[in-house]
Design an enzyme around this catalytic site. Structure first.
Site, PDB file in Angstrom:
ATOM      1  N   ARG A  70       0.857  -1.205   0.054  1.00 21.01           N
ATOM      2  CA  ARG A  70       0.051   0.153   0.080  1.00 21.01           C
ATOM      3  C   ARG A  70       0.774   1.231  -0.109  1.00 21.01           C
ATOM      4  O   ARG A  70       0.450   2.224  -0.492  1.00 21.01           O
ATOM      5  CB  ARG A  70      -0.874   0.173   1.119  1.00 21.01           C
ATOM      6  CG  ARG A  70      -2.099  -0.823   1.056  1.00 21.01           C
ATOM      7  CD  ARG A  70      -3.059  -0.522   2.229  1.00 21.01           C
ATOM      8  NE  ARG A  70      -2.558  -0.414   3.572  1.00 21.01           N
ATOM      9  CZ  ARG A  70      -2.488  -1.325   4.282  1.00 21.01           C
ATOM     10  NH1 ARG A  70      -3.067  -2.407   3.982  1.00 21.01           N
ATOM     11  NH2 ARG A  70      -2.123  -0.744   5.649  1.00 21.01           N
ATOM     12  N   GLU A 153       5.505  -0.757  19.235  1.00 20.69           N
ATOM     13  CA  GLU A 153       4.402   0.246  19.724  1.00 20.69           C
ATOM     14  C   GLU A 153       3.648   0.052  21.051  1.00 20.69           C
ATOM     15  O   GLU A 153       2.980  -0.920  21.023  1.00 20.69           O
ATOM     16  CB  GLU A 153       3.632   0.609  18.739  1.00 20.69           C
ATOM     17  CG  GLU A 153       2.671   1.732  18.746  1.00 20.69           C
ATOM     18  CD  GLU A 153       1.606   1.813  17.643  1.00 20.69           C
ATOM     19  OE1 GLU A 153       1.477   2.966  16.948  1.00 20.69           O
ATOM     20  OE2 GLU A 153       1.073   1.173  17.730  1.00 20.69           O
TER      21      GLU A 153
END
Length: 248
Positions: A70, A153
């Site tokens: 993407r 994260e």
């Protein structure tokens, strides 16, 4: 020299991707151990645990490849490591907003972790109302051939923030069109309501704690006497006799 057979190429790729993802999996394990230590320490020494629960996840190879395609990035392990920072994710749900920053400070202060980035969506919510504290940390992982580093994260949020975010995800899951303005405003109002609840519960928690502290101070004052600027604790047997506490 002949090129390797396709089966050999497949075996090598399988080995490489497995080892690549294992590094991130071990980084998550390392972070979860840190959280468990903090939880046990708080519960044992402070009789209060700011961490309600944690949840971890590791992106699948398919999800990683789709994201790379993407964004039109080169498909290599070095490129993946450079461009995708949320392969390993850890969500920490706290009781109150103040706990979020306390947990962040305790984790980011650990010497083996490197803080790469902090995004504070609590002080600066997203337009749709999303609130959370995002921290990227570089975690050491000790493999058989030496130390590796993996990015994790960490999302730290309150129960109310997590409740809103989870339902928002379910409502708009796989909806890729533009959301009508009316619904966007309703979503933002719901986020504001969740934030108001957080602030109210934190205020109640703080005021109750102040009352408890005052009661404890008053009780300690009743259990001692001062003679010529010297403090003396009253004998526990005398306090039992007077009904002033000190019992088993």
């Amino acid at each position: 020299m002949n090129a390797p057979y396709p089966i050999d190429q497949f075996k090598k790729f399988k080995y490489d991707i497995t080892r690549f993802l294992m590094t991130y999996k071990f980084a998550l394990d390392h972070m979860e151990t840190k959280i468990d230590v903090l939880k046990e320490e708080f519960q044992s020494l402070h009789d209060y645990n700011p961490i309600e629960h944690t949840k971890s996840r590791l992106k699948t190879p398919e999800s990683i490849m789709n994201k790379m395609f993407r964004k039109n990035h080169e498909l290599s392990f070095d490129s993946i490591k450079h461009h995708i920072k949320d392969i390993a994710g850890l969500r920490i749900t706290c009781s109150f907003i103040s706990d979020i920053y306390r947990v962040q400070e305790l984790l980011c202060g650990q010497s083996d972790l490197r803080v790469l980035e902090v995004k504070d969506y609590i002080k600066n919510p997203k337009p749709n109302g999303y609130q959370s504290l995002h921290v990227l940390v570089d975690v050491p992982v000790y493999m058989s051939d030496g130390e590796q580093r993996a990015c994790v994260e960490i999302q730290i949020r309150t129960i109310a923030m997590d409740f809103w975010a989870s339902l928002e995800h379910k409502i708009f899951y796989k909806y890729n069109k533009e959301v009508p303005e009316r619904l966007t405003q309703e979503l933002k109002c719901a986020a504001d309501a969740a934030n108001a609840l957080d602030l109210q519960m934190e205020r109640l928690h703080r005021e109750i704690q102040e009352i408890k502290d005052a009661d404890d101070a008053a009780e300690q004052e009743l259990q001692r006497i001062v003679i010529q600027n010297q403090q003396f604790a009253l004998p526990s047997n005398l306090l039992k006799l007077l009904g002033g506490g000190g019992g088993d």
